[in-house]
Design an enzyme around this catalytic site. Structure first.
Site, PDB file in Angstrom:
ATOM      1  N   TYR A 277       3.907   5.361   9.109  1.00  0.00           N
ATOM      2  CA  TYR A 277       3.319   4.028   9.332  1.00  0.00           C
ATOM      3  C   TYR A 277       2.587   3.986  10.678  1.00  0.00           C
ATOM      4  CZ  TYR A 277       3.470  -1.076  10.287  1.00  0.00           C
ATOM      5  OH  TYR A 277       3.166  -2.374  10.619  1.00  0.00           O
TER       6      TYR A 277
ATOM      7  N   SER B 162      -1.064  -2.504  14.976  1.00  0.00           N
ATOM      8  CA  SER B 162       0.346  -2.678  15.354  1.00  0.00           C
ATOM      9  C   SER B 162       0.614  -2.020  16.700  1.00  0.00           C
ATOM     10  CB  SER B 162       1.244  -2.014  14.306  1.00  0.00           C
ATOM     11  OG  SER B 162       2.583  -1.946  14.767  1.00  0.00           O
TER      12      SER B 162
HETATM   13  P1  NAD Z   1       4.688  -9.131   4.809  1.00  0.00           P
HETATM   14  O1  NAD Z   1       5.624  -8.221   4.124  1.00  0.00           O
HETATM   15  O2  NAD Z   1       5.061 -10.564   4.954  1.00  0.00           O
HETATM   16  O3  NAD Z   1       3.247  -9.057   4.143  1.00  0.00           O
HETATM   17  C1  NAD Z   1       2.676  -7.865   3.730  1.00  0.00           C
HETATM   18  C2  NAD Z   1       1.928  -8.137   2.438  1.00  0.00           C
HETATM   19  O4  NAD Z   1       1.119  -7.003   2.129  1.00  0.00           O
HETATM   20  C3  NAD Z   1       2.799  -8.309   1.200  1.00  0.00           C
HETATM   21  O5  NAD Z   1       3.178  -9.631   0.999  1.00  0.00           O
HETATM   22  C4  NAD Z   1       1.936  -7.801   0.051  1.00  0.00           C
HETATM   23  O6  NAD Z   1       1.339  -8.801  -0.702  1.00  0.00           O
HETATM   24  C5  NAD Z   1       0.836  -7.055   0.758  1.00  0.00           C
HETATM   25  N1  NAD Z   1       0.720  -5.706   0.204  1.00  0.00           N
HETATM   26  C6  NAD Z   1       1.549  -4.651   0.384  1.00  0.00           C
HETATM   27  N2  NAD Z   1       1.090  -3.585  -0.296  1.00  0.00           N
HETATM   28  C7  NAD Z   1      -0.045  -3.996  -0.913  1.00  0.00           C
HETATM   29  C8  NAD Z   1      -0.973  -3.370  -1.789  1.00  0.00           C
HETATM   30  N3  NAD Z   1      -0.849  -2.078  -2.149  1.00  0.00           N
HETATM   31  N4  NAD Z   1      -2.020  -4.093  -2.266  1.00  0.00           N
HETATM   32  C9  NAD Z   1      -2.174  -5.402  -1.900  1.00  0.00           C
HETATM   33  N5  NAD Z   1      -1.335  -6.034  -1.081  1.00  0.00           N
HETATM   34  C10 NAD Z   1      -0.277  -5.342  -0.609  1.00  0.00           C
HETATM   35  O7  NAD Z   1       4.478  -8.469   6.249  1.00  0.00           O
HETATM   36  P2  NAD Z   1       3.721  -8.925   7.586  1.00  0.00           P
HETATM   37  O8  NAD Z   1       4.639  -8.585   8.689  1.00  0.00           O
HETATM   38  O9  NAD Z   1       3.117 -10.266   7.493  1.00  0.00           O
HETATM   39  O10 NAD Z   1       2.568  -7.823   7.622  1.00  0.00           O
HETATM   40  C11 NAD Z   1       1.202  -8.137   7.792  1.00  0.00           C
HETATM   41  C12 NAD Z   1       0.557  -7.075   8.652  1.00  0.00           C
HETATM   42  O11 NAD Z   1       1.127  -7.115   9.972  1.00  0.00           O
HETATM   43  C13 NAD Z   1       0.739  -5.641   8.169  1.00  0.00           C
HETATM   44  O12 NAD Z   1      -0.465  -4.938   8.319  1.00  0.00           O
HETATM   45  C14 NAD Z   1       1.794  -5.081   9.098  1.00  0.00           C
HETATM   46  O13 NAD Z   1       1.685  -3.676   9.227  1.00  0.00           O
HETATM   47  C15 NAD Z   1       1.421  -5.795  10.373  1.00  0.00           C
HETATM   48  N6  NAD Z   1       2.457  -5.822  11.398  1.00  0.00           N
HETATM   49  C16 NAD Z   1       3.623  -6.490  11.187  1.00  0.00           C
HETATM   50  C17 NAD Z   1       4.580  -6.475  12.190  1.00  0.00           C
HETATM   51  C18 NAD Z   1       5.900  -7.175  12.008  1.00  0.00           C
HETATM   52  O14 NAD Z   1       6.789  -6.999  12.851  1.00  0.00           O
HETATM   53  N7  NAD Z   1       6.076  -7.973  10.966  1.00  0.00           N
HETATM   54  C19 NAD Z   1       4.347  -5.805  13.389  1.00  0.00           C
HETATM   55  C20 NAD Z   1       3.134  -5.142  13.572  1.00  0.00           C
HETATM   56  C21 NAD Z   1       2.197  -5.164  12.563  1.00  0.00           C
END
Ligand code: NAD
Length: 240
Positions: A148, A135
């Site tokens: 985080y 991230s």
């Molecule tokens: P999202 O909420 O759509 O997806 C995250 C998923 O992680 C959840 O649907 C869930 O199934 C899974 N999860 C959470 N805890 C878990 C556990 N203990 N065991 C198994 N699965 C688990 O969010 P997203 O934005 O698609 O996130 C995906 C990745 O992108 C993450 O690593 C997040 O940190 C990263 N990210 C997101 C953003 C953003 O702005 N959305 C920015 C930077 C990084």
């Protein structure tokens, strides 16, 4: 064959669909949202590929073992591991960040990636790849996401360190570092007013859609595109 954690939703789902379009069978690990996981499965199947769903908590080593074994039993191999599941909750007052909250963040975001990689590597052949989701917060830090941000910086260091460790096995390890992306992760614990401004401080003045992240994962997964790239953190951040 790709194994994707957090593949039920957001970035993970769009990676699953694009991997399927490029010819991969996909195993999805998800925490709780059965309906979301089923939607991902049907989207993968619409691309003409197979998909299995594994409900598992990546913070638990035994669950990660189960996810890897079910993938190998069903598809016979693992070519790509995408570590992508994450726990994130904002806390504006540093003093109010509880031990329990801190523990959940580290257990999901760091232990989860470690467990999944250690379980998957024995099944991966030369030419395979691990892609971690980092991230922009792991580079710049985020004041409301201290715990985080720590884990995301840790994931970047994990990526670089593990890449050196696995290079002799012919396994490349890279990370994608997204900026703000329009998924449930951020709106879920923000006020409507904040949500309406999400991503507005990027040079592009908007968040990415998950589909704008997925090609970076395909690039890092495919030896045709990235055979000489390992240990890198690829920012997809809208021009920061
Ligand atoms: P999202 O909420 O759509 O997806 C995250 C998923 O992680 C959840 O649907 C869930 O199934 C899974 N999860 C959470 N805890 C878990 C556990 N203990 N065991 C198994 N699965 C688990 O969010 P997203 O934005 O698609 O996130 C995906 C990745 O992108 C993450 O690593 C997040 O940190 C990263 N990210 C997101 C953003 C953003 O702005 N959305 C920015 C930077 C990084």
């Amino acid at each position: 064959v790709a194994l994707i954690t957090g593949g039920d939703s957001g970035i993970g789902r769009s990676v699953a669909v694009l991997f399927a379009r490029e010819g991969a069978d996909v195993a999805i690990v998800y925490l709780a949202e059965d309906k979301d996981a089923e939607e991902t499965k049907s989207a993968v199947e619409k691309e003409g590929r197979r998909c299995i769903l594994v409900k598992a908590d990546v913070s638990e080593r035994s669950h990660c073992h189960k996810a890897v074994m079910e993938t190998v039993e069903k598809f016979g191999r693992i070519d790509v591991l995408v570590n992508n599941a994450a726990f994130q909750i904002h806390s504006s007052d540093f003093g109010e960040l509880t031990e329990e909250h801190f523990d959940t963040t580290l257990k999901t975001n760091l232990y989860g990636y470690f467990h999944m990689a250690q379980e998957a590597v024995p099944h991966m052949k030369p030419g395979s790849a691990i892609i971690n989701t980092g991230s922009v917060t792991g580079i710049d830090g985020s004041k409301q996401l201290v715990d985080y941000s720590m884990t995301k910086g840790g994931i970047h260091a994990f990526t670089r360190a593990l890449s050196g460790n696995l290079i002799g096995k012919g396994i490349r390890v890279n990370a994608v570092a997204p900026g703000p992306v329009w998924t449930p992760l951020n709106p879920s614990d923000k006020e409507a007013d904040d949500v309406s401004k999400f991503g507005a401080d990027t040079p592009m003045k908007r968040p990415a859609q998950p589909e704008e992240l997925a090609p970076a994962y395909v690039f890092l997964a495919s030896p045709h595109c990235s055979s000489y790239i390992t240990g890198e953190i690829l920012p997809v951040v809208g021009g920061y």
